[in-house]
Design a protein around this motif. Structure first.
Motif, PDB file in Angstrom:
ATOM      1  N   ALA A  40      26.638  55.915 -78.518  1.00 56.94           N
ATOM      2  CA  ALA A  40      25.650  56.993 -78.389  1.00 56.94           C
ATOM      3  C   ALA A  40      25.683  57.578 -76.982  1.00 56.94           C
ATOM      4  CB  ALA A  40      24.255  56.469 -78.720  1.00 56.94           C
ATOM      5  N   ALA A  41      25.817  56.735 -75.965  1.00 53.83           N
ATOM      6  CA  ALA A  41      25.884  57.221 -74.588  1.00 53.83           C
ATOM      7  C   ALA A  41      27.117  58.096 -74.379  1.00 53.83           C
ATOM      8  CB  ALA A  41      25.890  56.045 -73.619  1.00 53.83           C
ATOM      9  N   ILE A  42      28.251  57.672 -74.915  1.00 57.54           N
ATOM     10  CA  ILE A  42      29.479  58.471 -74.792  1.00 57.54           C
ATOM     11  C   ILE A  42      29.331  59.803 -75.516  1.00 57.54           C
ATOM     12  CG2 ILE A  42      31.919  58.567 -75.478  1.00 57.54           C
ATOM     13  CD1 ILE A  42      31.971  55.496 -74.961  1.00 57.54           C
ATOM     14  N   PHE A  43      28.770  59.769 -76.722  1.00 57.36           N
ATOM     15  CA  PHE A  43      28.566  61.000 -77.496  1.00 57.36           C
ATOM     16  C   PHE A  43      27.684  61.985 -76.737  1.00 57.36           C
ATOM     17  CE2 PHE A  43      25.733  63.314 -80.389  1.00 57.36           C
ATOM     18  CZ  PHE A  43      26.664  64.108 -81.042  1.00 57.36           C
ATOM     19  N   PHE A  44      26.532  61.505 -76.233  1.00 56.48           N
ATOM     20  CA  PHE A  44      25.615  62.409 -75.537  1.00 56.48           C
ATOM     21  C   PHE A  44      26.172  62.862 -74.189  1.00 56.48           C
ATOM     22  CE2 PHE A  44      22.463  60.550 -78.485  1.00 56.48           C
ATOM     23  CZ  PHE A  44      22.097  61.745 -79.084  1.00 56.48           C
ATOM     24  N   PHE A  45      27.028  62.057 -73.565  1.00 55.58           N
ATOM     25  CA  PHE A  45      27.702  62.500 -72.344  1.00 55.58           C
ATOM     26  C   PHE A  45      28.569  63.720 -72.641  1.00 55.58           C
ATOM     27  CE2 PHE A  45      31.606  62.528 -69.852  1.00 55.58           C
ATOM     28  CZ  PHE A  45      31.093  62.692 -68.578  1.00 55.58           C
ATOM     29  N   PHE A  46      29.349  63.649 -73.722  1.00 57.72           N
ATOM     30  CA  PHE A  46      30.228  64.769 -74.052  1.00 57.72           C
ATOM     31  C   PHE A  46      29.448  65.987 -74.544  1.00 57.72           C
ATOM     32  CE2 PHE A  46      33.634  61.543 -74.113  1.00 57.72           C
ATOM     33  CZ  PHE A  46      34.477  62.164 -73.213  1.00 57.72           C
ATOM     34  N   VAL A  47      28.376  65.774 -75.277  1.00 54.64           N
ATOM     35  CA  VAL A  47      27.541  66.911 -75.693  1.00 54.64           C
ATOM     36  C   VAL A  47      26.957  67.597 -74.465  1.00 54.64           C
ATOM     37  CG1 VAL A  47      25.397  67.539 -76.861  1.00 54.64           C
ATOM     38  CG2 VAL A  47      27.027  66.049 -77.999  1.00 54.64           C
ATOM     39  N   ASP A  48      26.442  66.821 -73.523  1.00 53.77           N
ATOM     40  CA  ASP A  48      25.894  67.373 -72.292  1.00 53.77           C
ATOM     41  C   ASP A  48      26.965  68.108 -71.499  1.00 53.77           C
ATOM     42  OD1 ASP A  48      23.809  67.601 -70.205  1.00 53.77           O
ATOM     43  OD2 ASP A  48      25.151  66.265 -69.084  1.00 53.77           O
ATOM     44  N   TRP A  49      28.146  67.531 -71.424  1.00 52.76           N
ATOM     45  CA  TRP A  49      29.245  68.152 -70.694  1.00 52.76           C
ATOM     46  C   TRP A  49      29.637  69.490 -71.329  1.00 52.76           C
ATOM     47  CZ3 TRP A  49      34.426  68.948 -72.190  1.00 52.76           C
ATOM     48  CH2 TRP A  49      35.268  69.388 -71.171  1.00 52.76           C
ATOM     49  N   LEU A  50      29.700  69.525 -72.667  1.00 57.09           N
ATOM     50  CA  LEU A  50      30.047  70.781 -73.352  1.00 57.09           C
ATOM     51  C   LEU A  50      28.994  71.852 -73.128  1.00 57.09           C
ATOM     52  CD1 LEU A  50      31.469  69.486 -76.754  1.00 57.09           C
ATOM     53  CD2 LEU A  50      32.703  70.746 -74.988  1.00 57.09           C
ATOM     54  N   ILE A  51      27.730  71.484 -73.227  1.00 62.50           N
ATOM     55  CA  ILE A  51      26.655  72.460 -73.008  1.00 62.50           C
ATOM     56  C   ILE A  51      26.677  72.962 -71.570  1.00 62.50           C
ATOM     57  CG2 ILE A  51      24.147  72.725 -72.897  1.00 62.50           C
ATOM     58  CD1 ILE A  51      23.998  70.830 -75.326  1.00 62.50           C
ATOM     59  N   ARG A  52      26.855  72.041 -70.604  1.00 69.26           N
ATOM     60  CA  ARG A  52      26.892  72.429 -69.198  1.00 69.26           C
ATOM     61  C   ARG A  52      28.064  73.361 -68.917  1.00 69.26           C
ATOM     62  NH1 ARG A  52      27.255  67.556 -66.770  1.00 69.26           N
ATOM     63  NH2 ARG A  52      29.510  67.736 -66.597  1.00 69.26           N
ATOM     64  N   THR A  53      29.224  73.032 -69.486  1.00 69.78           N
ATOM     65  CA  THR A  53      30.408  73.868 -69.273  1.00 69.78           C
ATOM     66  C   THR A  53      30.204  75.252 -69.900  1.00 69.78           C
ATOM     67  OG1 THR A  53      31.806  71.906 -69.291  1.00 69.78           O
ATOM     68  CG2 THR A  53      32.905  74.015 -69.632  1.00 69.78           C
ATOM     69  N   GLY A  54      29.660  75.276 -71.103  1.00 67.75           N
ATOM     70  CA  GLY A  54      29.418  76.558 -71.765  1.00 67.75           C
ATOM     71  C   GLY A  54      28.422  77.413 -71.012  1.00 67.75           C
ATOM     72  N   LEU A  55      27.339  76.812 -70.563  1.00 65.65           N
ATOM     73  CA  LEU A  55      26.346  77.578 -69.802  1.00 65.65           C
ATOM     74  C   LEU A  55      26.907  78.056 -68.473  1.00 65.65           C
ATOM     75  CD1 LEU A  55      23.027  75.648 -70.418  1.00 65.65           C
ATOM     76  CD2 LEU A  55      23.609  77.941 -71.166  1.00 65.65           C
ATOM     77  N   THR A  56      27.707  77.238 -67.828  1.00 61.53           N
ATOM     78  CA  THR A  56      28.325  77.654 -66.564  1.00 61.53           C
ATOM     79  C   THR A  56      29.237  78.844 -66.772  1.00 61.53           C
ATOM     80  OG1 THR A  56      28.245  75.381 -65.774  1.00 61.53           O
ATOM     81  CG2 THR A  56      29.722  76.857 -64.627  1.00 61.53           C
ATOM     82  N   GLN A  57      30.008  78.820 -67.854  1.00 62.34           N
ATOM     83  CA  GLN A  57      30.899  79.938 -68.165  1.00 62.34           C
ATOM     84  C   GLN A  57      30.118  81.208 -68.459  1.00 62.34           C
ATOM     85  OE1 GLN A  57      34.247  80.031 -67.985  1.00 62.34           O
ATOM     86  NE2 GLN A  57      34.187  77.926 -67.226  1.00 62.34           N
ATOM     87  N   VAL A  58      29.060  81.094 -69.253  1.00 63.17           N
ATOM     88  CA  VAL A  58      28.255  82.264 -69.593  1.00 63.17           C
ATOM     89  C   VAL A  58      27.578  82.826 -68.357  1.00 63.17           C
ATOM     90  CG1 VAL A  58      26.182  83.005 -70.857  1.00 63.17           C
ATOM     91  CG2 VAL A  58      27.905  81.614 -71.995  1.00 63.17           C
ATOM     92  N   LEU A  59      26.991  81.964 -67.539  1.00 62.97           N
ATOM     93  CA  LEU A  59      26.294  82.431 -66.342  1.00 62.97           C
ATOM     94  C   LEU A  59      27.266  83.023 -65.322  1.00 62.97           C
ATOM     95  CD1 LEU A  59      23.643  79.611 -65.882  1.00 62.97           C
ATOM     96  CD2 LEU A  59      23.287  81.948 -66.715  1.00 62.97           C
ATOM     97  N   SER A  60      28.458  82.458 -65.199  1.00 66.65           N
ATOM     98  CA  SER A  60      29.425  83.035 -64.254  1.00 66.65           C
ATOM     99  C   SER A  60      29.960  84.368 -64.771  1.00 66.65           C
ATOM    100  CB  SER A  60      30.568  82.054 -63.994  1.00 66.65           C
ATOM    101  OG  SER A  60      31.348  81.890 -65.159  1.00 66.65           O
ATOM    102  N   PHE A  61      30.043  84.530 -66.088  1.00 73.04           N
ATOM    103  CA  PHE A  61      30.512  85.796 -66.658  1.00 73.04           C
ATOM    104  C   PHE A  61      29.506  86.903 -66.372  1.00 73.04           C
ATOM    105  CE2 PHE A  61      30.643  88.789 -70.262  1.00 73.04           C
ATOM    106  CZ  PHE A  61      31.932  89.252 -70.127  1.00 73.04           C
ATOM    107  N   PHE A  62      28.216  86.632 -66.539  1.00 71.43           N
ATOM    108  CA  PHE A  62      27.194  87.649 -66.323  1.00 71.43           C
ATOM    109  C   PHE A  62      26.746  87.721 -64.866  1.00 71.43           C
ATOM    110  CE2 PHE A  62      26.494  86.930 -70.923  1.00 71.43           C
ATOM    111  CZ  PHE A  62      26.733  88.223 -71.351  1.00 71.43           C
ATOM    112  N   GLY A  63      27.050  86.711 -64.085  1.00 71.76           N
ATOM    113  CA  GLY A  63      26.585  86.681 -62.694  1.00 71.76           C
ATOM    114  C   GLY A  63      27.412  87.535 -61.768  1.00 71.76           C
ATOM    115  N   SER A  64      28.712  87.591 -62.008  1.00 73.22           N
ATOM    116  CA  SER A  64      29.515  88.384 -61.066  1.00 73.22           C
ATOM    117  C   SER A  64      30.653  89.094 -61.740  1.00 73.22           C
ATOM    118  CB  SER A  64      30.086  87.504 -59.972  1.00 73.22           C
ATOM    119  OG  SER A  64      30.791  86.402 -60.499  1.00 73.22           O
TER     120      SER A  64
END
Length: 64
Positions: A40-64
């Motif tokens: 469960a810890a490994i699963f939620f680590f990867f889910v968190d990593w995917l969400i963080r990566t996706g949000l970073t990409q979206v925010l960097s696309f609209f940020g600059s």
């Protein structure tokens, strides 16, 4: 109200009816708990990593 001696006798009688797990059962269920907690810890680590990566990409696309 019951007599304290009767109460203790009844408690002993009820405790003798309990089926206690064997050492093997305790070891197996403990291992399974640790295994599933780790998975469960490994699963939620990867889910968190995917969400963080996706949000970073979206925010960097609209940020600059």
């Amino acid at each position: 109200m019951a007599n304290p001696i009767q109460f203790v006798q009844q408690v002993r009688s009820e405790v003798s009816k309990v089926v206690w797990p064997t050492r093997r059962e305790v070891a197996l269920t403990t291992f399974m708990v640790f295994l599933l907690a780790t998975l469960a810890a490994i699963f939620f680590f990867f889910v968190d990593w995917l969400i963080r990566t996706g949000l970073t990409q979206v925010l960097s696309f609209f940020g600059s």
